[in-house]
Design a protein around this motif. Structure first.
Motif, mmCIF file in Angstrom:
data_model
loop_
_atom_site.group_PDB
_atom_site.id
_atom_site.type_symbol
_atom_site.label_atom_id
_atom_site.label_comp_id
_atom_site.label_asym_id
_atom_site.label_seq_id
_atom_site.Cartn_x
_atom_site.Cartn_y
_atom_site.Cartn_z
ATOM 1 N N ARG A 42 14.781 -28.364 -31.106
ATOM 2 C CA ARG A 42 14.921 -29.821 -31.067
ATOM 3 C C ARG A 42 14.364 -30.363 -29.746
ATOM 4 N NH1 ARG A 42 18.983 -32.721 -32.085
ATOM 5 N NH2 ARG A 42 18.591 -34.216 -30.451
ATOM 6 N N ILE A 43 13.949 -31.619 -29.787
ATOM 7 C CA ILE A 43 13.276 -32.202 -28.630
ATOM 8 C C ILE A 43 14.244 -32.870 -27.664
ATOM 9 C CG2 ILE A 43 12.839 -34.462 -29.700
ATOM 10 C CD1 ILE A 43 10.340 -32.571 -27.502
ATOM 11 N N ALA A 44 15.468 -33.171 -28.084
ATOM 12 C CA ALA A 44 16.401 -33.867 -27.206
ATOM 13 C C ALA A 44 17.819 -33.389 -27.482
ATOM 14 C CB ALA A 44 16.314 -35.375 -27.445
ATOM 15 N N ASP A 209 9.970 -33.727 -23.722
ATOM 16 C CA ASP A 209 8.697 -34.443 -23.729
ATOM 17 C C ASP A 209 8.386 -34.906 -22.306
ATOM 18 O OD1 ASP A 209 6.519 -36.096 -24.093
ATOM 19 O OD2 ASP A 209 7.501 -37.438 -25.533
ATOM 20 N N SER A 247 6.182 -28.979 -30.313
ATOM 21 C CA SER A 247 7.284 -29.943 -30.427
ATOM 22 C C SER A 247 6.856 -31.310 -30.932
ATOM 23 C CB SER A 247 7.969 -30.103 -29.067
ATOM 24 O OG SER A 247 7.043 -30.563 -28.090
ATOM 25 N N THR A 249 4.574 -33.440 -29.475
ATOM 26 C CA THR A 249 4.318 -34.404 -28.406
ATOM 27 C C THR A 249 2.987 -34.054 -27.736
ATOM 28 O OG1 THR A 249 5.462 -33.080 -26.728
ATOM 29 C CG2 THR A 249 6.798 -34.658 -27.969
ATOM 30 N N ALA A 252 4.867 -30.964 -23.328
ATOM 31 C CA ALA A 252 6.306 -30.686 -23.276
ATOM 32 C C ALA A 252 6.571 -29.484 -22.392
ATOM 33 C CB ALA A 252 6.850 -30.437 -24.683
ATOM 34 N N ALA A 269 14.881 -37.656 -25.836
ATOM 35 C CA ALA A 269 13.544 -38.028 -26.293
ATOM 36 C C ALA A 269 13.212 -39.438 -25.849
ATOM 37 C CB ALA A 269 13.462 -37.921 -27.814
#
Length: 270
Positions: A42-44, A209, A247, A249, A252, A269
């Motif tokens: 997951r990004i956040a 990110d 991811s 973006t 990252a 994010a």
């Protein structure tokens, strides 16, 4: 039922380990609610990057030498400080290297680190070991523990233990030991530096990110002018671009969350 081959069993075990690392309940001390488990990559984070009552986080980014935290996760450091959180770059040594080997003296390396920290709005700190001669014994574990304990961090980012450089491996071991002895009370993440050249076998569970923060990361890395940044930044930026592809973006930085960390606290994010 078809029996698993050794290769298939090892692959499955590796996937389960990553899932466990990423699927911890995101419960922070002081929060009244529990959020859902998070999928790998997951990004956040699920929780806001803030303590109850609006108090900001204390973050330690541990690295073997001046420049390691900046190259490995300078974008994430910039994201933290832009959100008002306090970040300390804890260098295992001051980076001094003999002049006959093309190195720079301590005052040069420390001045460069100070400039890099100013760019990232962070604070430098030193664990007092010697470049290339990291020591892991009871006395040095205790010494490092005292430094971390005095800072009272909410989050520690440290280097991955599988690395070509002894100082990087030592930093990882010291940070992990401090996490254990302080009761696993802070979130512990691992980051990569020059993947393939230094860091090995790094399989991320989380991403941040850094697309908007890349110029500051670059400036902080180039502040280490004695360390041939033209060569090293290009390699690290390729890693950031690749992690961006993974991811979704532009760029990252990747992390592995230590299993049994009490909560997650990476910048959210954008």
């Amino acid at each position: 039922m078809k029996s698993l081959t050794r290769r298939e069993a090892l692959t499955l075990a590796g996937r389960c380990g990553t899932a466990l690392a990423a699927g911890l309940p995101a419960v922070a001390k002081g929060y009244e609610r529990e959020t859902a488990a998070l999928p790998a990559g997951r990004i956040a984070p699920q929780l806001p990057v803030e303590k109850p009552g609006g108090r900001n986080l204390k973050v330690i980014v541990a690295g073997g030498h001046p420049g390691d935290p900046e190259y490995g996760c300078g974008g994430t450091i910039a994201r933290y400080t832009d959100l008002g959180h306090e970040v300390v770059l804890l260098y295992l040594n001051n980076g001094e290297w003999p002049k006959e080997h093309g190195g720079a003296p301590a005052q040069v390396r420390m001045a460069e680190a100070g400039k890099a920290c100013e760019i990232l709005k962070a604070r430098p700190a030193y664990a007092g070991q010697v470049n290339g001669k990291a020591v892991l014994d009871a006395a040095h574990f205790d010494e490092y523990l005292k430094i971390v304990q005095a800072e009272r961090p909410d989050v520690v980012l440290t280097q991955w233990p599988l690395d070509q450089h002894r100082d990087h491996r030592a930093t990882s071991a010291l940070a992990f030991d401090a996490w254990l002895h302080l009761g696993k009370k802070f979130a512990l993440y691992y980051y990569e530096v020059s993947n393939g050249e230094d860091t090995l076998q790094f399989s991320p569970t989380h991403y941040v990110d850094i697309s908007s923060a890349e110029p500051r990361k670059r400036a902080a890395c180039y502040a280490h002018a004695s360390q041939t940044p033209d060569r090293f930044y290009e390699l690290q930026d390729r890693v950031a671009q690749f992690r961006g592809i993974e991811s979704g973006t532009k760029r990252a930085e990747a992390f592995i969350l230590q299993v049994q960390s009490p909560y997650e606290a990476l910048p959210p994010a954008l």
